[in-house]
Design a protein around this motif. Structure first.
Motif, short mmCIF file in Angstrom:
data_model
loop_
_atom_site.label_atom_id
_atom_site.label_comp_id
_atom_site.label_asym_id
_atom_site.label_seq_id
_atom_site.Cartn_x
_atom_site.Cartn_y
_atom_site.Cartn_z
N VAL A 19 -83.72 -39.22 5.28
CA VAL A 19 -83.65 -37.88 5.88
C VAL A 19 -84.32 -37.86 7.25
CG1 VAL A 19 -83.49 -36.71 3.65
CG2 VAL A 19 -85.74 -37.03 4.71
N VAL A 20 -85.39 -38.66 7.43
CA VAL A 20 -86.04 -38.70 8.74
C VAL A 20 -85.10 -39.29 9.78
CG1 VAL A 20 -87.93 -39.71 10.07
CG2 VAL A 20 -88.39 -38.79 7.79
N PRO A 36 -89.95 -32.97 -1.94
CA PRO A 36 -88.61 -33.55 -2.01
C PRO A 36 -88.13 -33.95 -0.62
CG PRO A 36 -88.74 -31.56 -3.35
CD PRO A 36 -90.01 -31.63 -2.57
N PRO A 37 -87.49 -35.09 -0.50
CA PRO A 37 -87.04 -35.52 0.83
C PRO A 37 -86.22 -34.47 1.57
CG PRO A 37 -86.86 -37.35 -0.70
CD PRO A 37 -87.24 -36.14 -1.52
N ARG A 38 -85.40 -33.71 0.85
CA ARG A 38 -84.59 -32.71 1.54
C ARG A 38 -85.47 -31.68 2.24
NH1 ARG A 38 -84.29 -31.44 -3.87
NH2 ARG A 38 -84.98 -29.35 -4.47
N GLU A 39 -86.65 -31.37 1.65
CA GLU A 39 -87.54 -30.41 2.28
C GLU A 39 -88.10 -30.96 3.59
OE1 GLU A 39 -91.88 -28.45 1.29
OE2 GLU A 39 -90.51 -28.80 -0.38
N VAL A 40 -88.43 -32.24 3.60
CA VAL A 40 -88.88 -32.87 4.84
C VAL A 40 -87.75 -32.82 5.88
CG1 VAL A 40 -89.72 -35.01 5.88
CG2 VAL A 40 -90.46 -34.37 3.57
N GLY A 41 -86.54 -33.11 5.43
CA GLY A 41 -85.40 -33.06 6.33
C GLY A 41 -85.18 -31.68 6.90
#
Length: 345
Positions: free
Chosen positions: A296-297, A245-250
């Motif tokens: 998020v990046v 999930p993008p939030r995890e990358v963030g």
């Protein structure tokens, strides 16, 4: 610390196939060797990649295969058969002095980014791509992959990298061998931080790889380089078939920011994300996921590295076709048009 680009593969040298993660499938290994032979590359299969092996060899045995391949002067390149999920257990068994004394071109990604980051710490440039799936899918080897693989095998540097004309993240069915559906490639998109020079290219040594592997290295804290060595570097990141999930990358980038790591990078390269994956705990939208990831990046870069520049959607990682991302090489990103090149430096 100086970096070494290992010598190009010589005519009288072989490429060793190893299995630092999982052993090989006989049919797919045969296809991969045939396609390498068509490039003029002789291959030698080391014991860990023996297709008759049902289970992976021990971490110590896998490390021994790698050391043997690097130390053998008749071997000029080493390629991982495929990825997996436990190569980090191999690293403690590796003798870094043997690898540093015998720099050899290593190819692999995904789980093999463990070994590639280990080599980075010893100043050795290494390359993406592996036998499976990169060399064995579809009716023939992608001309795009072949072009850059030839450069990585036989030339000093990869040079300028153009976008692939089309791409796919569909799985290839080895039973039916049905053609996959390909999509037009719109090319990379770029972002420039609020404190960065908008038209100034960014250059630095590439560090990074698969998001999952970077998380492992951040969590274990055993194989990270000295932080100062990341000053002015370019962070490479691709999300693999895990489709986090993008939030995890963030969150992970935020933790890198709080740790004082993210601000050290002058540039970021994000590989094209795949969304077609094994059953996931969430349901990513293939049309929205790339933009969410980009969001998020850039959010965390704005907070922690506002003078950096980033490029998104490059053809490295877990979509097809791909180029062999060279960790440790010097990448130059032009944020004006997303142009990207790699030199030995």
């Amino acid at each position: 610390m100086e970096f070494t680009t290992p010598p190009a593969l010589d005519d009288d040298q072989a490429l060793a196939v190893v299995a630092p993660s999982r052993p090989a499938d006989a049919t797919r290994l045969r296809v991969g060797r045939e396609r390498l032979a068509a490039l003029g590359v002789e291959t030698r299969v080391l014991p860990t990649a023996d297709p008759d092996r049902d289970e992976p060899a021990s971490p110590a045995a896998r490390a021994a295969d790698i050391e043997e391949a690097f130390a053998d002067p008749s071997i000029g390149a080493v390629m991982a058969y495929t990825g997996g999920d436990d190569q980090i257990r191999v690293l403690r068994h590796l003798d870094g002095e043997i690898l540093a004394a015998n720099p050899t071109r290593f190819f692999g990604y995904s789980d093999s980014d463990n070994l590639r980051l280990f080599l980075w710490n010893r100043g050795i440039v290494s390359y993406g791509l592996g036998v499976h799936p990169d060399l064995v899918c579809d009716a023939e080897l992608s001309p795009y992959t072949e072009r850059y693989l030839r450069r990585a095998l036989f030339e000093e540097s990869i040079g300028a990298v153009e976008p692939a004309p089309e791409w796919t993240d569909e799985w290839f069915d080895f039973e039916t061998r049905e053609p996959r559906t390909w999509r037009e490639n719109s090319g990379p998109t770029t972002w420039v931080g609020p404190a960065a020079a908008p038209d100034e290219p960014v250059s630095g040594r590439v560090w990074g790889g698969s998001f999952a592997i970077l998380k492992w290295h951040l969590q274990t804290d055993r194989y990270l380089p000295d932080p100062e060595r990341l000053d002015g570097a370019v962070l490479a990141l691709e999300t693999s078939e895990d489709v986090p999930p993008p939030r995890e990358v963030g969150y992970t980038l935020r933790a890198m920011g709080e740790r004082g790591l993210l601000s050290r990078f002058d540039g970021v390269l994000v590989g094209r994300p795949r969304t077609n994956a094994p059953p996931l705990a969430w349901d990513p939208d293939p049309d929205e996921y790339p933009a969410e990831l980009r969001g998020v990046v850039t959010r965390e870069l704005s907070r922690y590295a506002p003078d950096a520049a980033a490029g998104f959607g490059y053809d490295f990682g877990h979509t097809d076709p791909s180029f062999p991302l060279p960790l440790g090489a010097v990448a130059t990103l032009d944020p004006a048009d997303g142009a990207l090149r790699f030199e030995s430096g």
